[in-house]
Write an enzyme that holds these catalytic residues in place. Structure first.
Site, short mmCIF file in Angstrom:
data_model
loop_
_atom_site.label_atom_id
_atom_site.label_comp_id
_atom_site.label_asym_id
_atom_site.label_seq_id
_atom_site.Cartn_x
_atom_site.Cartn_y
_atom_site.Cartn_z
N ARG A 46 0.98 -1.25 -0.05
CA ARG A 46 -0.01 -0.01 -0.10
C ARG A 46 0.80 1.27 0.05
NH1 ARG A 46 2.59 1.73 3.64
NH2 ARG A 46 0.92 3.47 3.59
N GLY A 47 -0.01 2.35 -0.12
CA GLY A 47 0.95 3.62 -0.20
C GLY A 47 1.23 3.94 -1.87
N ALA A 48 0.81 5.19 -2.24
CA ALA A 48 0.65 5.31 -3.79
C ALA A 48 1.87 4.95 -4.67
CB ALA A 48 0.23 6.93 -3.82
N GLN A 196 -1.82 2.50 9.87
CA GLN A 196 -0.63 2.59 9.28
C GLN A 196 0.53 3.16 10.18
OE1 GLN A 196 -3.66 3.04 7.76
NE2 GLN A 196 -3.65 2.67 5.58
N ASP A 237 -1.87 10.90 -2.24
CA ASP A 237 -2.20 9.85 -3.07
C ASP A 237 -2.62 10.17 -4.44
OD1 ASP A 237 -2.71 8.66 -0.51
OD2 ASP A 237 -2.84 6.82 -2.01
N ASN A 247 -5.03 12.25 0.60
CA ASN A 247 -4.36 11.55 1.32
C ASN A 247 -5.16 10.75 2.23
OD1 ASN A 247 -1.49 10.59 2.01
ND2 ASN A 247 -1.60 11.70 4.00
O1 MRU Z 1 -4.61 3.15 2.08
P1 MRU Z 1 -2.96 3.38 2.12
O2 MRU Z 1 -2.25 2.61 3.03
O3 MRU Z 1 -2.44 2.84 0.73
O4 MRU Z 1 -2.75 4.98 2.08
C1 MRU Z 1 -1.56 5.46 1.99
C2 MRU Z 1 -1.51 6.98 2.17
O5 MRU Z 1 -2.64 7.66 2.32
C3 MRU Z 1 -0.15 7.50 2.01
O6 MRU Z 1 0.12 8.72 2.90
C4 MRU Z 1 0.16 8.13 0.54
O7 MRU Z 1 -0.26 6.59 -0.13
C5 MRU Z 1 1.57 8.48 0.15
S1 MRU Z 1 2.60 6.82 0.22
C6 MRU Z 1 4.40 7.87 -0.23
#
Ligand code: MRU
Length: 346
Positions: A46-48, A196, A237, A247
């Site tokens: 996960r994370g963009a 997270q 995101d 985000n």
């Molecule tokens: O649902 P997630 O864990 O994928 O969400 C992640 C986030 O919101 C992060 O802050 C975002 O993707 C930036 S990651 C460098």
């Protein structure tokens, strides 16, 4: 780093299973694209930026699985692979950015034989992963200039090595400031419902010996009010053309609190997170996830059976709450629309 988020290994994609952290450090092996898509949907990765890298490697895997007699049949099936990847999570634009890069690579190689196209796709996916790490380091270097010595930085969710191919965006800024010799402390919001912050941000910062204090999501205002937070740094995101930023859910609340207390609020993200096709935040699709993420923690019910639930995974922070957007190409401040557009011209 003492761990990795995602990597290619012979004919498979290896990913650290983030649903099991911090209790267990387990690397899953994926040998088909469908299971990579399920891993993205199920938050194993996960994370963009990491989602983008996973999709690219998943498509490279999918291209190897395709059995086709003709180029037409290959491209039809590749389109299907890309569609399945694109249906996993709607908000992080890095997913669609990576899928587009993979499609363009396949079309650019369309005069070659299928084996050459498959090779080109794997090479592109590996390039996306390698560049993501370099981009995060550049974001870190740029952002570190904004962080004063002895700063206590509040961050939300996890925008770290675990959310990228390595190093991180928001945590990249923190890592770079710390590596520059600044005495940095971090406050990590727990980040309900997926935790997270509690599970991932604390885990990776503790591995790097960067001092981190975990707080529940509803405590940020308390510590800001007492003057204990110097600035906030978060990831993104999807950033719209006017600077409005999607985000993790709860980011908007933190940004409003920061403004009320006169605390700088920074967003750190690569250009692949900027979506100039979205004029403003209202055009960003927001993922809503299953109710059990809110009603249960680790399988245990924390709410009455049958209660009505909403579970948006992201919110949009209007640009007026953002002090600066830190990218690999520089820092954008003031007129976000002009500044973000300029990043793509230079
Ligand atoms: O649902 P997630 O864990 O994928 O969400 C992640 C986030 O919101 C992060 O802050 C975002 O993707 C930036 S990651 C460098």
């Amino acid at each position: 780093m003492s761990f990795y988020t995602i990597k290619w290994d012979e004919d498979a994609v290896l990913m650290l299973d983030q649903t099991r952290l911090p209790a267990e450090e387990v690397y899953n092996r994926y040998t088909d694209f469908n299971s990579v898509a399920k891993a993205i949907q199920g938050m194993v990765v996960r994370g963009a930026p990491a989602i983008g890298v996973a999709a690219a490697l998943g498509i490279a895997l999918g291209a190897r699985e395709i059995i086709a007699d003709t180029p037409e049949s290959f491209f039809r099936q590749l389109e299907n692979v890309c569609q399945i990847m694109g249906n996993t999570r709607p908000t992080a634009v890095n997913l669609f950015w990576a899928i587009e890069k993979m499609k363009k690579t396949a079309f650019a190689a369309s005069n070659e034989n299928l084996e050459q196209i498959r090779k080109a796709l794997l090479a592109k996916a590996l390039e996306i992963a390698r560049e993501d790490m370099e981009i995060c380091q550049a974001i870190g270097k740029n952002g570190a200039k904004l962080i004063p010595d002895s700063a206590t930085i509040l961050t939300h969710c996890n925008a770290g090595a675990l959310a990228t191919a390595g190093y991180g965006t928001a945590l990249g800024v923190i890592r770079a400031a710390s590596a520059a010799g600044k005495d940095i402390k971090v406050f990590a919001d727990e980040t309900r419902p997926w935790l997270q912050g509690a599970r991932l941000t604390t885990w990776e910062l503790m591995k790097d010996n960067i001092p981190v204090t975990l707080i529940a999501d509803n405590m940020a205002g308390f510590f800001m009010g007492r003057g204990e937070i110097t600035c906030c740094v978060v990831g993104a995101d999807r950033i719209a053309a006017n600077g409005d930023t999607a985000n993790k859910i709860g980011t908007y609340t933190v940004a409003i609190l920061a403004k009320e207390h006169g605390i700088p609020f920074y967003v750190a993200a690569p250009l692949s997170t900027i979506d100039l096709d979205c004029k403003n935040g209202s055009e960003i699709p927001i993922e809503e996830r299953t109710a059990t993420e809110v009603t249960h923690i680790r399988g245990l019910p924390i709410a009455p059976d049958g209660v009505a639930v909403r579970n948006p995974a992201f919110d949009v922070t209007p640009a007026r709450y953002i002090t600066a957007i830190i990218t690999e190409k520089g820092i954008v401040q003031g007129d976000f629309a002009a500044g973000l557009a300029a990043l793509f011209r230079n």
